[in-house]
Enzyme design. Structure first.
Site, PDB file in Angstrom:
ATOM      1  CD1 TRP A 126     -13.188  -2.331   8.675  1.00 19.12           C
ATOM      2  CD2 TRP A 126     -12.262  -3.162   6.818  1.00 19.12           C
ATOM      3  NE1 TRP A 126     -14.163  -2.369   7.701  1.00 19.12           N
ATOM      4  CE2 TRP A 126     -13.613  -2.879   6.551  1.00 19.12           C
ATOM      5  CE3 TRP A 126     -11.466  -3.683   5.793  1.00 19.12           C
ATOM      6  CZ2 TRP A 126     -14.200  -3.108   5.317  1.00 19.12           C
ATOM      7  CZ3 TRP A 126     -12.042  -3.913   4.566  1.00 19.12           C
ATOM      8  CH2 TRP A 126     -13.398  -3.634   4.327  1.00 19.12           C
ATOM      9  CG  ASP A 207      -6.713  -1.225   3.760  1.00 19.94           C
ATOM     10  OD1 ASP A 207      -7.074  -0.497   2.809  1.00 19.94           O
ATOM     11  OD2 ASP A 207      -7.517  -1.754   4.550  1.00 19.94           O
ATOM     12  CB  ALA A 209      -9.338   2.720   3.165  1.00 21.26           C
ATOM     13  CE  LYS A 242     -14.353   4.582   3.695  1.00 20.02           C
ATOM     14  NZ  LYS A 242     -14.380   3.177   3.246  1.00 20.02           N
TER      15      LYS A 242
END
Length: 391
Positions: A126, A207, A209, A242
């Site tokens: 990202w 991470d 997410a 999300k």
């Protein structure tokens, strides 16, 4: 003073959003922005979130500040959702403004604890990851991750590069649903990575997410739980944007696993960093998440809707892979069906991506990352046909 400032490079995704907004074509397709969309193109508010908001409106009595670390109930609920039970004595944690805030605070913690530590990132990753690290002037290195030709993991390259990690370095790993590729390590590969990093004395920095967007809520946390069980110290940056659909509420958590005797010191340093950066974290989204996770009926409804979201993306993936096979008369894009999460990188050139935008009104990031959730049953064949034309 301000006359000394130089223009900053535009964020490519934000620039793409603006271009899409200004495009007058009515049949344009937005596959760039990283948010979930239903078949109508709407990013819906989840049922459990609406129910929790209604309940909160009825019972909330104050808007005073929360604690520096956020509400303990939120932090505890997130630790349990991500790691399961048994980590209360090891897990220091703070609420953050979204997953990005958690990543920033984790990097600040690394810099404060070990100023010379190198942060290792997958290539690709990202774009905000390297951007923040470079802004903080921290040492940065990359490890190979994606084999564009095969549409899968370059595992040999990954392991060769991570063999250069030094003791005390932090290695960022995508817990599931890798962004931007959608290609994930399997259980055996995770085990090999964990063994290598443990031998090197590295600090895993995960991470997370997209928990719940890949193979399921617990399945998507399996790799993170494996790492947590094997390492004395782990950093986990998690987002609720999300899986709870509360993007604009900016709800995230940073978890720092350490030894029980060090937990209080680590917790104090996390609170200190919050104080320096934004003092008290936002609470509305965190409180909704807490209410959902502490209420059995709301939890069940949330999990049911999250599963609907996940299954919709899997259906879109398979449909796109099938349509691309028909349109191109090849298996070149079959990997799309095997990837997980919102994103896949198609392996198109920047010129082909530009042609799709200019001639077909199809918007994707220049590296050909697409948001699978930006598609629907009508637009899947449209995209496949357009891609076949630009190859």
């Amino acid at each position: 003073m301000l006359e000394t400032l130089n223009p900053q490079p535009q964020d490519k995704i934000l620039q793409l959003i603006a271009m899409f907004r200004d495009d007058p074509r009515t049949d344009k397709i937005d596959l760039g922005v990283g948010v979930y969309k239903d078949a109508t193109g709407l990013t819906p508010v989840m049922r459990a979130v609406k129910a929790a908001e209604k309940k909160l409106w009825e019972v909330e009595k104050t808007k005073t500040y929360t604690g520096l670390a956020g509400e303990p109930a939120f932090n505890a609920a997130m630790v349990t959702m991500i790691l399961g039970h048994g980590y209360a004595d090891r897990a220091a944690s703070v609420a953050t403004p979204g997953g990005t805030g958690a990543i920033r605070q984790a990097l600040e913690l690394i810099r404060m604890a070990a100023p010379g530590a190198t942060v290792w990132l997958s290539n690709p990753t990202w774009p905000n990851h390297p951007s923040i690290i470079k802004y903080l002037k921290m040492p940065l290195a990359e490890y190979r991750y994606f084999d564009a030709a095969a549409g899968g993991i370059d595992f040999a390259g990954l392991m060769a590069d991570l063999a250069n990690v030094k003791a005390g370095d932090a290695v960022m790993l995508h817990g599931c649903c890798h962004n931007p590729t959608g290609a994930n390590l399997d259980a055996g590969q995770w085990d090999q990575v964990a063994t290598l990093l443990a031998d090197k004395g590295a600090i895993p920095f995960i991470d997370l997410a997209y928990q719940g967007f890949g193979d399921g809520l617990d399945e998507d946390a399996a790799a993170t739980r494996t790492i947590a069980a094997r390492f004395p110290e782990v950093l986990i940056a998690a987002s609720c944007s999300k899986n709870f659909g509360i993007y604009r509420e900016r709800t995230g958590v940073l978890i720092a696993l350490t030894s029980p005797d060090r937990k209080a010191t680590v917790q104090g340093n996390l609170a200190f960093l919050n104080r320096q950066n934004y003092s008290f974290p936002p609470d509305h989204g965190a409180r909704l998440v807490t209410m959902i996770l502490e209420d059995a009926a709301l939890t069940a409804d949330w999990k049911a809707e999250l599963e609907e979201v996940r299954q919709n993306m899997l259906t879109l993936r398979q449909s796109l892979a099938d349509e691309l096979r028909r349109a191109t008369n090849s298996d070149r894009f079959d990997f799309v069906a095997h990837h997980r999460g919102m994103f896949s990188r198609l392996g198109l050139t920047e010129a082909q991506v530009e042609t799709l935008r200019r001639d077909h009104g199809i918007y994707m990031v220049s590296d050909s990352r697409i948001n699978i959730a930006g598609l629907n049953a009508r637009t899947v064949p449209v995209l496949a046909a357009a891609i076949a034309q630009v190859l």
